[in-house]
Scaffold this motif. Structure first.
Motif, mmCIF file in Angstrom:
data_model
loop_
_atom_site.group_PDB
_atom_site.id
_atom_site.type_symbol
_atom_site.label_atom_id
_atom_site.label_comp_id
_atom_site.label_asym_id
_atom_site.label_seq_id
_atom_site.Cartn_x
_atom_site.Cartn_y
_atom_site.Cartn_z
ATOM 1 N N GLN A 117 0.835 -1.203 0.000
ATOM 2 C CA GLN A 117 0.000 0.000 0.000
ATOM 3 C C GLN A 117 0.867 1.250 0.000
ATOM 4 O OE1 GLN A 117 -2.705 -0.679 3.401
ATOM 5 N NE2 GLN A 117 -4.351 -0.424 1.927
ATOM 6 N N GLY A 118 2.003 1.191 0.667
ATOM 7 C CA GLY A 118 2.885 2.359 0.761
ATOM 8 C C GLY A 118 3.723 2.563 -0.473
ATOM 9 N N ASN A 134 5.957 10.092 4.190
ATOM 10 C CA ASN A 134 5.658 11.249 3.345
ATOM 11 C C ASN A 134 4.160 11.531 3.163
ATOM 12 O OD1 ASN A 134 8.451 11.564 2.891
ATOM 13 N ND2 ASN A 134 8.367 10.154 1.162
ATOM 14 N N THR A 135 3.282 10.750 3.753
ATOM 15 C CA THR A 135 1.847 10.993 3.579
ATOM 16 C C THR A 135 1.134 11.232 4.918
ATOM 17 O OG1 THR A 135 1.244 8.657 3.760
ATOM 18 C CG2 THR A 135 1.738 9.506 1.544
ATOM 19 N N GLY A 170 7.329 4.209 0.893
ATOM 20 C CA GLY A 170 7.943 3.417 1.948
ATOM 21 C C GLY A 170 7.100 3.470 3.207
ATOM 22 N N ILE A 171 7.374 2.538 4.104
ATOM 23 C CA ILE A 171 6.592 2.477 5.342
ATOM 24 C C ILE A 171 7.513 2.297 6.539
ATOM 25 C CG2 ILE A 171 4.533 1.507 4.254
ATOM 26 C CD1 ILE A 171 5.385 -1.229 5.466
#
Length: 185
Positions: free
Chosen positions: A121-122, A168-169, A126-127
């Motif tokens: 999903q990321g 970043n989100t 990145g996560i």
């Protein structure tokens, strides 16, 4: 012709008859007036009694409604307390089962699967995967097998499972057991 005595007798009888008629008329008027006054007094007494009965009935109904309302509130309070007690018992059992599950290999496998799904999903952002403090010993295995950046929380608020921050989100995916328990409540 009539003698004076006869005239006097007739006049006397006439006056006496007039007086008797007048007396009877006055008695009749007095009886009618007394009857009307009695009826008016009786009506007033009945109206007063009616208003008193109405007032007392309203008070009785209000008192009964208050009693019923209090009983309903007491019953609802008792029900809510019992419900809360049952929820606590159920969730205590759930927490025990979670603690037992966290000791199995399947738990590590599920953490890695959840981290991989979150990584998809990321994608390009990145996560960062967060584990609870009690899962710190699994951090390196989850990082190695999922390829995700893994951190360990300072607390055990998550109970188990993972919490994912998509870099970043500022999006957070809460896949923790604590979130699932909150949703179940």
């Amino acid at each position: 012709m009539l003698s004076t005595e006869e005239k006097l007798q007739r006049f006397s009888e006439s006056v006496y008859q007039d007086a008797q008629n007048r007396c009877n008329e006055l008695i009749k008027q007095a009886e009618e007036k007394a009857s009307a006054e009695t009826d008016a007094y009786e009506t007033a007494c009945l109206e007063e009694a009616y208003h008193q009965i109405k007032k007392q009935m309203a008070q009785i109904v209000r008192s009964a409604n208050e009693t019923v309302s209090k009983a309903e509130i007491d019953a609802k309070s008792a029900l809510l307390l019992k419900r809360e007690e049952i929820i606590k018992e159920v969730f205590a059992g759930v927490l025990e089962k979670i603690a037992a599950y966290k000791q199995t290999e399947a738990y590590l496998t599920d953490l890695v699967s959840a981290a991989k799904a979150a990584k998809e999903q990321g994608e390009e952002n990145g996560i960062t995967v967060s584990l609870s403090k009690s899962d710190a010993h699994l951090a390196s295995a989850v990082a190695e097998q999922s390829g995700a950046n893994v951190t360990v929380s300072d607390t055990d608020d998550l109970i188990g499972g993972i919490c994912v921050l998509i870099n970043n989100t500022n999006k957070v995916l809460d896949m923790s057991f604590a979130a699932k328990l909150r949703d179940a409540k």
